[in-house]
Scaffold this motif. Structure first.
Motif, PDB file in Angstrom:
ATOM      1  N   UNK A  40      -1.690  -9.938 -19.816  1.00 24.92           N
ATOM      2  CA  UNK A  40      -1.711  -9.293 -18.405  1.00 24.92           C
ATOM      3  C   UNK A  40      -3.355  -9.138 -18.052  1.00 24.92           C
ATOM      4  N   UNK A  41      -4.031  -9.959 -17.038  1.00 23.32           N
ATOM      5  CA  UNK A  41      -5.132  -9.984 -16.717  1.00 23.32           C
ATOM      6  C   UNK A  41      -5.305  -9.070 -15.425  1.00 23.32           C
ATOM      7  N   UNK A  42      -6.445  -8.783 -15.142  1.00 25.47           N
ATOM      8  CA  UNK A  42      -7.008  -8.025 -13.993  1.00 25.47           C
ATOM      9  C   UNK A  42      -6.309  -8.741 -12.522  1.00 25.47           C
ATOM     10  N   UNK A  43      -6.540 -10.006 -12.748  1.00 25.19           N
ATOM     11  CA  UNK A  43      -6.438 -11.005 -11.476  1.00 25.19           C
ATOM     12  C   UNK A  43      -5.059 -10.932 -11.302  1.00 25.19           C
ATOM     13  N   UNK A  44      -3.949 -11.045 -12.107  1.00 24.88           N
ATOM     14  CA  UNK A  44      -2.684 -10.933 -12.060  1.00 24.88           C
ATOM     15  C   UNK A  44      -2.295  -9.510 -11.365  1.00 24.88           C
ATOM     16  N   UNK A  45      -2.854  -8.338 -11.788  1.00 26.76           N
ATOM     17  CA  UNK A  45      -2.584  -7.160 -11.222  1.00 26.76           C
ATOM     18  C   UNK A  45      -2.765  -7.279  -9.626  1.00 26.76           C
ATOM     19  N   UNK A  46      -4.104  -7.803  -9.484  1.00 24.79           N
ATOM     20  CA  UNK A  46      -4.520  -8.050  -7.927  1.00 24.79           C
ATOM     21  C   UNK A  46      -3.654  -8.895  -7.343  1.00 24.79           C
ATOM     22  N   UNK A  47      -3.067 -10.024  -7.707  1.00 24.18           N
ATOM     23  CA  UNK A  47      -2.177 -10.812  -7.191  1.00 24.18           C
ATOM     24  C   UNK A  47      -0.777 -10.158  -6.596  1.00 24.18           C
ATOM     25  N   UNK A  48      -0.338  -9.201  -7.723  1.00 32.13           N
ATOM     26  CA  UNK A  48       0.754  -8.549  -7.447  1.00 32.13           C
ATOM     27  C   UNK A  48       0.796  -7.479  -6.287  1.00 32.13           C
ATOM     28  N   UNK A  49      -0.534  -6.561  -6.275  1.00 32.03           N
ATOM     29  CA  UNK A  49      -0.532  -5.744  -5.185  1.00 32.03           C
ATOM     30  C   UNK A  49      -1.039  -6.331  -3.727  1.00 32.03           C
ATOM     31  N   UNK A  50      -1.520  -7.603  -3.768  1.00 31.38           N
ATOM     32  CA  UNK A  50      -1.839  -8.462  -2.652  1.00 31.38           C
ATOM     33  C   UNK A  50      -0.293  -8.763  -2.203  1.00 31.38           C
ATOM     34  N   UNK A  51       0.537  -9.286  -2.724  1.00 35.02           N
ATOM     35  CA  UNK A  51       1.944  -9.413  -2.389  1.00 35.02           C
ATOM     36  C   UNK A  51       2.605  -8.183  -2.019  1.00 35.02           C
ATOM     37  N   UNK A  52       2.546  -7.278  -2.345  1.00 36.93           N
ATOM     38  CA  UNK A  52       3.154  -6.097  -1.832  1.00 36.93           C
ATOM     39  C   UNK A  52       2.640  -5.759  -0.550  1.00 36.93           C
ATOM     40  N   UNK A  53       1.285  -5.716  -0.401  1.00 34.13           N
ATOM     41  CA  UNK A  53       0.738  -5.330   0.817  1.00 34.13           C
ATOM     42  C   UNK A  53       0.938  -6.501   2.062  1.00 34.13           C
ATOM     43  N   UNK A  54       1.200  -7.699   1.594  1.00 35.45           N
ATOM     44  CA  UNK A  54       1.490  -9.000   2.336  1.00 35.45           C
ATOM     45  C   UNK A  54       2.982  -8.802   2.811  1.00 35.45           C
ATOM     46  N   UNK A  55       3.927  -8.605   1.850  1.00 31.01           N
ATOM     47  CA  UNK A  55       5.294  -8.367   2.082  1.00 31.01           C
ATOM     48  C   UNK A  55       5.469  -7.192   2.820  1.00 31.01           C
ATOM     49  N   UNK A  56       4.760  -6.034   2.992  1.00 29.08           N
ATOM     50  CA  UNK A  56       4.995  -4.809   3.818  1.00 29.08           C
ATOM     51  C   UNK A  56       4.441  -5.080   5.149  1.00 29.08           C
ATOM     52  N   UNK A  57       3.524  -6.055   5.434  1.00 28.93           N
ATOM     53  CA  UNK A  57       3.227  -6.503   6.768  1.00 28.93           C
ATOM     54  C   UNK A  57       4.084  -7.319   7.548  1.00 28.93           C
ATOM     55  N   UNK A  58       4.641  -8.127   6.682  1.00 29.34           N
ATOM     56  CA  UNK A  58       5.871  -9.088   7.152  1.00 29.34           C
ATOM     57  C   UNK A  58       7.040  -8.456   7.518  1.00 29.34           C
TER      58      UNK A  58
END
Length: 278
Positions: free
Chosen positions: A119-137
């Protein structure tokens, strides 16, 4: 006998492969994706047809005409909302696929924790980004649900007036689109009980169908909100699992290094003792 044995092993291998594929499907993300697609399809399809029915009602029974100049009238606003519906359908079709792919990769990262997959740092950042974007949606769909409830309320009032006009004889009931901001204040487009247009509108299929289509569109928007909440729970759980998996990876790496160092020290001392004895 050998052919039967080979055939049995082949069937067993296919069964194990199918079970492995089914086990790798992120079912929570799959359920949320199906619910999202169903809600968006219901909202976009029913909303589009309900807006078309609204245009028909305004033109046939209230005699509202489209402005000849390039002005922001009710028909222009309906056209804009239709284009927004097209954009919503396209955007959330793509977003559902992205969330489903993210669910596959996150599930694979958790299940293959002790394998070659890291598991890379980029993968964790992508997951966090999806959480924020889904909350906005989710907040956006809450706004869409509230906005969709407005035409449902308007058509409920119109339907209620039609019911009261048919049950109460001599009642002075009127429908004025100026009350809802559909036409300018200077234009009088009132339709009152007793007129032919009023009874034709109340008995028409357009009014009943448009009312129920807006209700279905409201239900679709509510389903999309539930899908966004479901996605938030899935993404948050995956984020927590990935975070724990990263800590476990660091612990395993440190443990393996310490064991290797202890093994090297033990080997060195054994060699020294053997040399001293000889």
């Amino acid at each position: 006998m050998e052919e039967d044995l080979d055939e049995g092993q082949s069937q067993k291998g296919c069964l194990e492969c199918c079970l492995k594929c089914l086990g790798g499907i992120p079912y929570p993300s799959l359920i949320a994706t199906i619910l999202l697609y169903a809600g968006v399809a219901l909202f976009c399809g029913c909303g589009h047809e309900a807006l078309t029915g609204t245009v028909t009602i305004l033109q046939n029974y209230f005699e509202v005409v489209r402005s000849p100049v390039d002005a922001l009238d009710v028909f222009t606003m309906i056209d804009i909302i239709k284009y927004v519906i097209y954009g919503i359908a396209s955007a959330f079709f793509v977003y559902g696929i992205l969330l489903m792919v993210e669910g596959f990769f996150t599930s694979g990262a958790i299940k293959d924790l002790y394998g070659d997959f890291k598991i890379t740092t980029c993968g964790r950042c992508v997951s966090a980004w999806f959480i924020m974007l889904t909350y906005i949606f989710m907040l956006a769909w809450l706004g869409v649900t509230a906005f969709t409830s407005i035409p449902v309320f308007i058509y409920f009032n119109i339907w209620n007036i039609c019911q009261n006009a048919t049950s109460l004889e001599g009642a002075s009931l009127c429908l004025d689109p100026r009350q809802y901001g559909l036409v300018p204040i200077a234009e009088a487009k009132t339709v009152c009980a007793g007129s032919e247009k009023f009874y034709r509108m109340c008995e028409s299929n357009e009014l009943d169908m448009t009312f129920h289509l807006f209700i279905c569109a409201l239900a679709g928007a509510g389903a999309a909100v539930i899908a966004m909440i479901h996605y938030l729970m899935v993404l948050s759980a995956n984020w927590a699992y990935v975070k724990d998996a990263c800590r476990m990876q660091k612990y395993e790496d440190i443990k393996s290094k310490e064991e290797q160092e202890l093994h090297d020290i033990h080997s060195t001392r054994s060699k020294e003792r053997l040399n001293a004895y000889t």
